[in-house]
Design an enzyme around this catalytic site. Structure first.
Site, PDB file in Angstrom:
ATOM      1  N   CYS A   8       3.300  12.508  25.307  1.00  0.00           N
ATOM      2  CA  CYS A   8       3.209  13.788  24.605  1.00  0.00           C
ATOM      3  C   CYS A   8       1.745  14.076  24.252  1.00  0.00           C
ATOM      4  O   CYS A   8       1.143  13.347  23.460  1.00  0.00           O
ATOM      5  CB  CYS A   8       4.067  13.763  23.342  1.00  0.00           C
ATOM      6  SG  CYS A   8       3.900  15.280  22.384  1.00  0.00           S
ATOM      7  N   CYS A  96       7.746  21.145  23.315  1.00  0.00           N
ATOM      8  CA  CYS A  96       8.178  19.857  22.738  1.00  0.00           C
ATOM      9  C   CYS A  96       9.286  19.235  23.603  1.00  0.00           C
ATOM     10  O   CYS A  96      10.297  19.876  23.892  1.00  0.00           O
ATOM     11  CB  CYS A  96       8.689  20.068  21.315  1.00  0.00           C
ATOM     12  SG  CYS A  96       9.459  18.589  20.623  1.00  0.00           S
ATOM     13  N   GLU A 270      34.250  20.833   1.375  1.00  0.00           N
ATOM     14  CA  GLU A 270      32.885  21.206   1.750  1.00  0.00           C
ATOM     15  C   GLU A 270      32.385  22.263   0.775  1.00  0.00           C
ATOM     16  O   GLU A 270      33.132  23.153   0.372  1.00  0.00           O
ATOM     17  CB  GLU A 270      32.932  21.735   3.210  1.00  0.00           C
ATOM     18  CG  GLU A 270      31.803  22.578   3.678  1.00  0.00           C
ATOM     19  CD  GLU A 270      30.446  21.871   3.700  1.00  0.00           C
ATOM     20  OE1 GLU A 270      30.353  20.726   4.190  1.00  0.00           O
ATOM     21  OE2 GLU A 270      29.477  22.476   3.207  1.00  0.00           O
ATOM     22  N   CYS A 342      23.493   9.105   7.436  1.00  0.00           N
ATOM     23  CA  CYS A 342      22.230   9.298   8.150  1.00  0.00           C
ATOM     24  C   CYS A 342      21.087   8.637   7.392  1.00  0.00           C
ATOM     25  O   CYS A 342      19.921   8.873   7.711  1.00  0.00           O
ATOM     26  CB  CYS A 342      21.953  10.789   8.357  1.00  0.00           C
ATOM     27  SG  CYS A 342      21.843  11.697   6.804  1.00  0.00           S
TER      28      CYS A 342
HETATM   29  C1  LIG Z   1      25.604  15.557   6.852  1.00  0.00           C
HETATM   30  S1  LIG Z   1      26.453  17.090   6.753  1.00  0.00           S
HETATM   31  C2  LIG Z   1      27.992  16.628   7.459  1.00  0.00           C
HETATM   32  C3  LIG Z   1      28.827  17.734   8.005  1.00  0.00           C
HETATM   33  C4  LIG Z   1      30.004  17.331   8.870  1.00  0.00           C
HETATM   34  N1  LIG Z   1      30.709  16.168   8.390  1.00  0.00           N
HETATM   35  C5  LIG Z   1      29.602  17.178  10.333  1.00  0.00           C
HETATM   36  O1  LIG Z   1      29.987  16.194  10.957  1.00  0.00           O
HETATM   37  O2  LIG Z   1      28.929  18.076  10.848  1.00  0.00           O
HETATM   38  C6  LIG Z   1      26.758  17.213   5.059  1.00  0.00           C
HETATM   39  C7  LIG Z   1      27.593  18.398   4.630  1.00  0.00           C
HETATM   40  O3  LIG Z   1      27.832  18.273   3.235  1.00  0.00           O
HETATM   41  C8  LIG Z   1      27.814  19.548   2.638  1.00  0.00           C
HETATM   42  N2  LIG Z   1      27.559  19.304   1.204  1.00  0.00           N
HETATM   43  C9  LIG Z   1      26.387  19.060   0.574  1.00  0.00           C
HETATM   44  N3  LIG Z   1      26.590  18.790  -0.716  1.00  0.00           N
HETATM   45  C10 LIG Z   1      27.936  18.841  -0.922  1.00  0.00           C
HETATM   46  C11 LIG Z   1      28.762  18.634  -2.046  1.00  0.00           C
HETATM   47  N4  LIG Z   1      28.267  18.322  -3.239  1.00  0.00           N
HETATM   48  N5  LIG Z   1      30.095  18.755  -1.891  1.00  0.00           N
HETATM   49  C12 LIG Z   1      30.639  19.083  -0.687  1.00  0.00           C
HETATM   50  N6  LIG Z   1      29.885  19.290   0.418  1.00  0.00           N
HETATM   51  C13 LIG Z   1      28.557  19.159   0.311  1.00  0.00           C
HETATM   52  C14 LIG Z   1      26.735  20.298   3.403  1.00  0.00           C
HETATM   53  O4  LIG Z   1      26.941  21.701   3.286  1.00  0.00           O
HETATM   54  C15 LIG Z   1      26.965  19.774   4.833  1.00  0.00           C
HETATM   55  O5  LIG Z   1      27.882  20.582   5.527  1.00  0.00           O
END
Ligand SMILES: C[S@@+](CC[C@H](N)C(=O)[O-])C[C@H]1O[C@@H](n2cnc3c(N)ncnc32)[C@H](O)[C@@H]1O
Length: 384
Positions: A8, A96, A270, A342
């Site tokens: 890169c 990129c 969610e 993650c």
């Molecule tokens: C890492 S993402 C995972 C989404 C999903 N499981 C996927 O596989 O795409 C985390 C998710 O948690 C939601 N989120 C963040 N804080 C939250 C809360 N306090 N309660 C419920 N959902 C939440 C975000 O909007 C997001 O969609």
């Protein structure tokens, strides 16, 4: 898998150093992710036994990012799409190597659109200009969603006026929106979204299921590895055959829809109402009954559902579950928890609180080659 290094020029010229592991062969990156995740998990377990660690899931080392977040800089006549650095100013990264082919192919037309619609790039030091970012997502079918993040609606009329030109120039473009982000702050996007196209979401066909991705909902950055994650989750859960499943932080329903099965009740929770509406649409497309698969808008941390779950899936943001939710799970006692993380550091912290659970199986999935980031899936069984 490969031992070759990704080349890169931006990295070599110190214009972009986001790929902090670019100088490490890919095999070594994968082995290192597995080793550090194992160490962190191990240290959190105390007297508990180590899980069985399955071989890590590799990604394509380049072209895997199906989501591009580009800072727009430069001038109306010569815009840059890339990043902004306090010492170097704006850097153009439209070539990129991490981005998927459809995104790379569309970026020159998007840059031309900036000029055509006279969208003045936002200048951070002087706080002038309108266009802050362009966010592009590519679906597995090669369709695109483009979101222009603007300081105000000042340029909205010009964007609408030239939209037909953009749609003709990028034939795979299905969804175009304006996101309004008025604050002078390092925020990627604002609360307000104006959809300019007939379609307002991108269908993401993953393992035969259609997940509907709206502009402001979360979707994993690496769709191929996300598909592997959901397949693995389904295989592990099917072995246990739970009758009641809760999916906390369910987003647009990736886990919930993969885990739906005859006679199994699945509830997704969610915080984003848009994501819940999209998850419901995915459920309806899949022909799943709303009384068996349901989605609720709510805060996972304080979730309370009248029925107990045999299995709870958690897929929180990088901050992890936190003490409150981890304690609630520890006390409420589902037989199984499937934790997709993650961030191995917050996972380890949560595992220390979930002391009645034995991690039985774990797997690292490499969503983010060339960086230290990763996804890890852990199956936890209640033992006390
Ligand atoms: C890492 S993402 C995972 C989404 C999903 N499981 C996927 O596989 O795409 C985390 C998710 O948690 C939601 N989120 C963040 N804080 C939250 C809360 N306090 N309660 C419920 N959902 C939440 C975000 O909007 C997001 O969609």
């Amino acid at each position: 898998m490969t031992g070759a290094l990704l080349q890169c020029g931006h990295y070599d010229r110190f214009e972009c150093r986001s790929c902090t592991w670019l100088e490490r062969p890919y095999d070594e990156q994968l082995a290192s992710k597995q080793a550090t995740t194992r160490e962190l998990v191990s240290a959190a377990l105390g007297a508990r036994a180590e899980p069985e660690w399955l071989p890590p899931v590799a990604s394509a080392p380049a072209g895997f990012r199906t989501k591009a977040k580009m800072v727009v800089g430069g001038t109306v006549g010569r815009p840059t799409l890339g990043l902004w650095d306090p010492s170097r100013g704006s850097v153009d990264l439209r070539d990129c190597a991490l981005h998927s082919a459809g995104i790379v192919a569309a970026l020159p037309m998007l840059a031309s659109f900036v000029t055509r619609a006279a969208l003045a790039p936002y200048d951070v030091p002087t706080r002038s200009g309108e266009l802050k970012h362009v966010l592009v997502t590519e679906s597995p079918a090669g369709e695109l969603m483009v979101r222009w993040v603007l300081r105000s609606t000042e340029a909205a009329t010009r964007v609408r006026k030239h939209l037909a030109w953009l749609l003709a120039g990028v034939p795979s473009l299905r969804v175009v929106t304006l996101n309004i982000q008025p604050a002078h702050a390092a925020l990627l996007e604002g609360e307000r979204e104006l959809v300019l196209t007939e379609r307002d979401s991108l269908p993401m066909l993953v393992n035969g299921l259609t997940l509907h991705l709206g502009p402001r909902s979360f979707f994993q950055t690496n769709t191929d590895v996300a598909a592997a994650l959901y397949r693995t989750a389904r295989a592990w859960v099917d072995e246990l055959a739970p009758t009641t499943v809760h999916d906390l932080y369910c987003g647009v329903g990736g886990f919930a829809l993969h885990l739906a099965a005859p006679g199994r009740r699945v509830t997704g929770i969610e915080i984003s109402a848009d994501a819940v509406a999209a998850a419901e649409r995915g459920r309806d497309d899949a022909g799943l009954a709303p009384d068996l698969v349901r989605f609720l808008v709510g805060d996972a941390t304080s979730y309370l559902i009248e029925e107990r779950a045999d299995l709870v899936v958690v897929n929180p943001p990088r901050r992890g579950l936190g003490v409150e939710l981890a304690t609630r799970l520890e006390e409420s006692g589902p037989a199984t928890i499937l934790y997709s993380s993650c961030n191995p550091e917050t996972l380890a912290r949560d595992l220390a609180v979930l002391s009645s659970y034995q991690p039985v199986r774990a797997q690292v999935l490499d969503m983010f080659p060339q960086t230290a980031h990763l996804e890890v899936l852990v199956l936890l069984s209640r033992v006390a």
